[in-house]
Scaffold this active site. Structure first.
Site, PDB file in Angstrom:
ATOM      1  CB  CYS A   1     -36.407 -20.829  10.421  1.00 35.24           C
ATOM      2  SG  CYS A   1     -36.929 -21.985   8.965  1.00 35.24           S
TER       3      CYS A   1
ATOM      4  CG  HIS B   1     -32.280 -21.473  11.946  1.00 34.87           C
ATOM      5  ND1 HIS B   1     -32.773 -22.513  12.324  1.00 34.87           N
ATOM      6  CD2 HIS B   1     -33.236 -20.841  10.691  1.00 34.87           C
ATOM      7  CE1 HIS B   1     -33.565 -22.855  10.846  1.00 34.87           C
ATOM      8  NE2 HIS B   1     -33.770 -21.968   9.974  1.00 34.87           N
TER       9      HIS B   1
ATOM     10  CG  ASN C   1     -33.923 -25.252   7.226  1.00 40.52           C
ATOM     11  OD1 ASN C   1     -34.710 -25.118   8.944  1.00 40.52           O
ATOM     12  ND2 ASN C   1     -33.779 -23.783   6.869  1.00 40.52           N
TER      13      ASN C   1
HETATM   14  N1  ACO Z   1     -27.640 -29.879  -6.772  1.00 42.40           N
HETATM   15  C1  ACO Z   1     -27.147 -29.433  -7.599  1.00 42.40           C
HETATM   16  N2  ACO Z   1     -26.897 -28.046  -8.236  1.00 42.40           N
HETATM   17  C2  ACO Z   1     -28.102 -27.572  -7.858  1.00 42.40           C
HETATM   18  C3  ACO Z   1     -28.734 -28.127  -6.258  1.00 42.40           C
HETATM   19  C4  ACO Z   1     -28.850 -29.432  -6.155  1.00 42.40           C
HETATM   20  N3  ACO Z   1     -29.307 -29.386  -5.265  1.00 42.40           N
HETATM   21  N4  ACO Z   1     -29.135 -26.717  -5.905  1.00 42.40           N
HETATM   22  C5  ACO Z   1     -29.728 -26.039  -6.625  1.00 42.40           C
HETATM   23  N5  ACO Z   1     -28.264 -26.278  -7.830  1.00 42.40           N
HETATM   24  C6  ACO Z   1     -27.675 -25.714  -8.676  1.00 42.40           C
HETATM   25  C7  ACO Z   1     -28.630 -24.570  -9.446  1.00 42.40           C
HETATM   26  O1  ACO Z   1     -29.405 -25.214 -10.649  1.00 42.40           O
HETATM   27  C8  ACO Z   1     -27.534 -23.385 -10.136  1.00 42.40           C
HETATM   28  O2  ACO Z   1     -27.411 -23.954 -11.248  1.00 42.40           O
HETATM   29  P1  ACO Z   1     -27.094 -23.015 -12.501  1.00 42.40           P
HETATM   30  O3  ACO Z   1     -25.869 -22.386 -12.206  1.00 42.40           O
HETATM   31  O4  ACO Z   1     -27.137 -24.286 -14.174  1.00 42.40           O
HETATM   32  O5  ACO Z   1     -28.290 -22.282 -12.642  1.00 42.40           O
HETATM   33  C9  ACO Z   1     -26.344 -24.047  -9.386  1.00 42.40           C
HETATM   34  O6  ACO Z   1     -26.926 -24.829  -8.636  1.00 42.40           O
HETATM   35  C10 ACO Z   1     -26.395 -22.527  -8.607  1.00 42.40           C
HETATM   36  O7  ACO Z   1     -27.462 -22.496  -7.684  1.00 42.40           O
HETATM   37  P2  ACO Z   1     -28.031 -21.245  -6.225  1.00 42.40           P
HETATM   38  O8  ACO Z   1     -29.240 -21.619  -5.936  1.00 42.40           O
HETATM   39  O9  ACO Z   1     -27.000 -19.812  -7.180  1.00 42.40           O
HETATM   40  O10 ACO Z   1     -26.615 -22.120  -5.399  1.00 42.40           O
HETATM   41  P3  ACO Z   1     -26.194 -21.137  -4.449  1.00 42.40           P
HETATM   42  O11 ACO Z   1     -24.824 -21.271  -4.402  1.00 42.40           O
HETATM   43  O12 ACO Z   1     -27.215 -19.916  -3.532  1.00 42.40           O
HETATM   44  O13 ACO Z   1     -26.684 -22.311  -3.092  1.00 42.40           O
HETATM   45  C11 ACO Z   1     -28.614 -22.472  -1.291  1.00 42.40           C
HETATM   46  C12 ACO Z   1     -28.329 -22.293  -2.953  1.00 42.40           C
HETATM   47  C13 ACO Z   1     -27.949 -23.128  -0.497  1.00 42.40           C
HETATM   48  C14 ACO Z   1     -29.886 -22.388  -1.039  1.00 42.40           C
HETATM   49  C15 ACO Z   1     -28.029 -20.711  -0.807  1.00 42.40           C
HETATM   50  O14 ACO Z   1     -28.202 -20.223  -1.783  1.00 42.40           O
HETATM   51  C16 ACO Z   1     -28.569 -20.430   0.617  1.00 42.40           C
HETATM   52  O15 ACO Z   1     -28.144 -21.619   1.838  1.00 42.40           O
HETATM   53  N6  ACO Z   1     -29.327 -19.715   1.050  1.00 42.40           N
HETATM   54  C17 ACO Z   1     -29.854 -20.015   1.757  1.00 42.40           C
HETATM   55  C18 ACO Z   1     -30.990 -20.214   2.130  1.00 42.40           C
HETATM   56  C19 ACO Z   1     -31.565 -20.623   3.510  1.00 42.40           C
HETATM   57  O16 ACO Z   1     -30.636 -21.234   4.265  1.00 42.40           O
HETATM   58  N7  ACO Z   1     -32.315 -20.918   3.633  1.00 42.40           N
HETATM   59  C20 ACO Z   1     -32.626 -20.639   4.871  1.00 42.40           C
HETATM   60  C21 ACO Z   1     -32.885 -20.071   5.607  1.00 42.40           C
HETATM   61  S1  ACO Z   1     -34.901 -19.266   6.306  1.00 42.40           S
HETATM   62  C22 ACO Z   1     -35.238 -20.751   7.227  1.00 42.40           C
HETATM   63  O17 ACO Z   1     -34.207 -21.312   7.727  1.00 42.40           O
HETATM   64  C23 ACO Z   1     -36.587 -21.482   6.598  1.00 42.40           C
END
Ligand code: ACO
Length: 333
Positions: free
Chosen positions: A124, A260, A290
């Site tokens: 990224c 980004h 993304n």
């Molecule tokens: N729909 C519904 N529920 C979901 C989904 C979905 N698509 N995906 C995960 N969940 C659930 C999980 O299973 C979890 O359930 P549980 O509590 O029963 O176990 C719950 O939602 C919370 O999941 P988390 O992973 O803790 O959610 P979080 O608030 O951390 O959000 C996310 C996840 C959006 C991926 C966040 O961590 C994030 O944005 N991280 C940065 C990732 C990113 O931006 N990466 C790219 C940057 S680098 C690059 O660009 C390659």
């Protein structure tokens, strides 16, 4: 006299197919042989990431196809022909083949029979790395005009059973053309004013694709979202600040932040840390998801199209991705 790498053209291309968040729960067809059906919702995706929709490439449409469309748009914007360009630097993690580079495929598709072309792989952060490389080529006199492209088909490396990743990414491409120009060496010059690159390979396991020459497969993206998030805001704000400090600039001298486009919460968190209001941040994550290395040139192109980024504006652009690799560029448009 100081040589500057100045933007003389910008363009982008997004595949025709737009998929709204709700479709993942309703049933998404035409991506894999089976219908993709996920236990998710528009509300979850929107509130956690800011993403509302994304574009997916058509079957058979490759990264170099998207890149070529964006390249043509940038050439048109600059009023140039392909052979007016000395080099193509293409940032991607989803090249059509392991080799040759997607950049040489774009070179062929453009009908460009001179110069040189290569890919840059910094996930990224790829477009930031590509811009820094293109800037170095121009400052060292190895090229006068460089096309810098970010292009991805991340839909091809998604695990469609992993709702925690596959709803976050999209496909697309954007391109800039940089040209050597003469400046006076001050921040009043148009062009790239500073670059800052960083990586730390100890963080390999929080964001990677589990395929390549070691497995004989293409593999799928694996991410520990919370861990990536934890690093993102801090490292992005730090690299943007360093890039500004290298040329004695402070946030009040910045017109636009073009981050980004991974997640609106990372984007707002970074803007807050930099002390800049969201009115000065170009956001496209809601419409593109993304798109990895493509997200910054897409945002630059859309930002110009919307009338946000204008000639003479100071733009800070920053990104972080797998590696971890991260960096920032300060430029005057
Ligand atoms: N729909 C519904 N529920 C979901 C989904 C979905 N698509 N995906 C995960 N969940 C659930 C999980 O299973 C979890 O359930 P549980 O509590 O029963 O176990 C719950 O939602 C919370 O999941 P988390 O992973 O803790 O959610 P979080 O608030 O951390 O959000 C996310 C996840 C959006 C991926 C966040 O961590 C994030 O944005 N991280 C940065 C990732 C990113 O931006 N990466 C790219 C940057 S680098 C690059 O660009 C390659």
């Amino acid at each position: 006299m100081t040589v500057r790498a100045t933007v003389v053209g910008v363009g982008h291309y997004l595949p025709e197919r737009i998929v709204e968040n709700a479709v993942f729960a309703q049933g998404l067809t035409g991506i894999t042989e089976d219908t993709i059906q996920l236990d998710t919702s528009d509300e979850w995706i929107r509130s956690r990431s800011g993403i509302e929709r994304r574009h997916f490439a058509a079957p058979g449409q490759t990264t170099s196809d998207l890149a070529t469309r964006a390249a043509r748009a940038a050439l048109d914007d600059a009023g140039l022909a392909a052979d007016d360009v000395d080099a193509i630097v293409l940032a991607t993690s989803t090249a059509d083949l392991t080799f040759p580079s997607a950049a040489t495929m774009v070179q062929a598709q453009l009908g460009m029979t001179r110069g040189f072309a290569f890919d840059v792989q910094a996930v990224c952060a790829g477009f930031i790395y590509a811009l820094a490389n293109a800037n170095a080529l121009i400052l060292s006199g190895q090229a006068k005009r460089v096309m810098v492209i970010g292009a991805e088909t991340f839909s091809r490396i998604m695990d469609w059973t992993d709702r925690g990743t596959c709803v976050l990414f999209g496909d697309g491409a954007g391109a800039l053309i940089l040209e050597a120009s003469e400046g006076d060496g001050t921040n009043a010059d148009r062009g790239i004013l500073s670059t800052d690159l960083n990586s730390d390979g100890r963080f390999r396991d929080i964001l990677y694709v589990d395929g390549g020459s070691s497995t004989g497969t293409t593999g799928y993206l694996r991410m520990e979202g919370k861990e990536v998030f934890r690093h993102a805001v801090e490292k992005l704000a730090a690299t943007a600040t360093t890039a500004m400090e290298k040329v004695g600039m402070t946030p009040d001298q910045i017109d636009w932040v073009v981050p980004h486009q991974a997640n609106i919460r990372i984007i707002t968190g970074t803007a807050r840390k930099l002390g800049l209001p969201m009115e000065q941040v170009v956001t496209t994550v809601q419409d593109h998801g993304n798109t990895s290395a493509a997200s910054i040139p897409l945002a630059l192109s859309v930002g110009k199209e919307r009338g946000q980024i204008k000639r003479g504006d100071v733009v800070v652009t920053e990104a972080i991705g797998g590696g971890l690799a991260w960096g920032a560029v300060v430029l005057r448009w």
